[in-house]
Scaffold this active site. Structure first.
Site, short mmCIF file in Angstrom:
data_model
loop_
_atom_site.label_atom_id
_atom_site.label_comp_id
_atom_site.label_asym_id
_atom_site.label_seq_id
_atom_site.Cartn_x
_atom_site.Cartn_y
_atom_site.Cartn_z
CD GLU A 171 -2.74 1.09 2.53
OE1 GLU A 171 -3.87 1.95 2.36
OE2 GLU A 171 -2.33 0.46 3.59
CE LYS A 214 -7.51 0.69 3.53
NZ LYS A 214 -6.33 1.49 4.09
CB CYS A 220 -4.02 -1.71 4.71
SG CYS A 220 -3.44 -1.33 6.34
#
Length: 271
Positions: A40, A113, A158
């Site tokens: 990321e 995301k 993440c």
């Protein structure tokens, strides 16, 4: 299939980050990797959250996307571009986007995301929603390996790691491999990174590849690192604790099938 989880300690200058990423991608290719996954924010870890706005790109155009496409084609790699900032619905936000490039240089998948990190403990404070616009849909792509095997790969980023329902949705769509490019903080990483990654592997009887940011960044933030690959039984087969580097591992379809045969939990889901 040999894969590479690439660990970086990215800074605020895109050009320097891309140069570091290129060296690591080349190392992965020379080691025989077919799939390389960047962390990321591989292209920028700004001095401020809003630094992402200045380098956002439109889908299909921009220096970061050209870099990924060119590297995939020149190195003959499948490359998963960690995340990069793409335009969002307004000028005050970006999408935190994973793009997947095939060895032909074609972009074959995009994932924005979904879950946006927020954390405050009195010392550290983060709120991604101030600058990032959330995505909505799970995304998978299919990879044909050089030996003729086919892999179905689910994308996440993440903070998504804390939401098992996303990974179950990917599993229900046939995911063999789960990708988790990340920039976990040292605080949350020390507490939860390893156990969450291994849990997602165990729950879904899937390989997990988790490349991370890992070190002290120019902006003063320290990320946890510990980029790793876990097998479908939850065993960590390769890891790098800190600093730039390439984590290599062999994904075995036989191991995947062995785990799913001896413990057919996926066929027992009733919800």
């Amino acid at each position: 299939m040999r894969v590479a989880a690439i660990q970086m300690v990215s800074g605020p200058r895109v050009g320097e980050n891309l140069a570091h990423a290129r060296v690591l991608l080349q190392e992965a290719a020379q080691a025989g990797a077919e799939l390389a996954v960047l962390p990321e924010y591989f292209c920028i870890m700004g001095m401020r959250d809003t630094d992402k706005l200045a380098v956002r790109e439109t889908p299909g155009d921009g220096p970061i996307q050209r870099f990924l496409a060119d590297a995939a084609r020149e190195l003959q790699l499948w490359i998963v571009g960690g995340t990069l900032p793409l335009v969002a619905g307004d000028d005050a936000h970006v999408r935190n986007t994973t793009l997947v490039f095939s060895p032909s240089g074609e972009c074959v998948a995009r994932y924005d995301k979904i879950h946006l990190f927020r954390f405050s403990n009195g010392t550290e404070s983060y709120d991604e929603a101030r600058v990032i616009e959330a995505g909505r849909e799970p995304v998978l792509f299919d990879l044909a390996a050089r030996d003729g095997s086919s892999w179905r790969i689910g994308l996440s980023v993440c903070y998504d790691l804390r939401f098992p329902e996303l990974y179950r949705a990917l599993s229900r769509q046939g995911a063999d491999v789960l990708l988790v490019p990340a920039a976990f903080t040292q605080t949350t990483g020390r507490a939860h990174w390893d156990v969450l990654l291994r849990a997602r592997a165990v729950e879904n009887l899937a390989w997990v590849i988790a490349p991370a940011q890992g070190g002290l960044h120019e902006n003063g933030r320290r990320t946890w690192g510990h980029s790793l690959v876990a097998d479908p039984w939850g065993s960590v087969v390769a890891v790098r604790e800190e600093g730039e580097g390439v984590v290599l591992a062999e994904l075995s379809r036989e191991r995947l099938q062995q785990c799913r045969t001896q413990l057919p939990a996926l066929s027992h889901c009733v919800l």
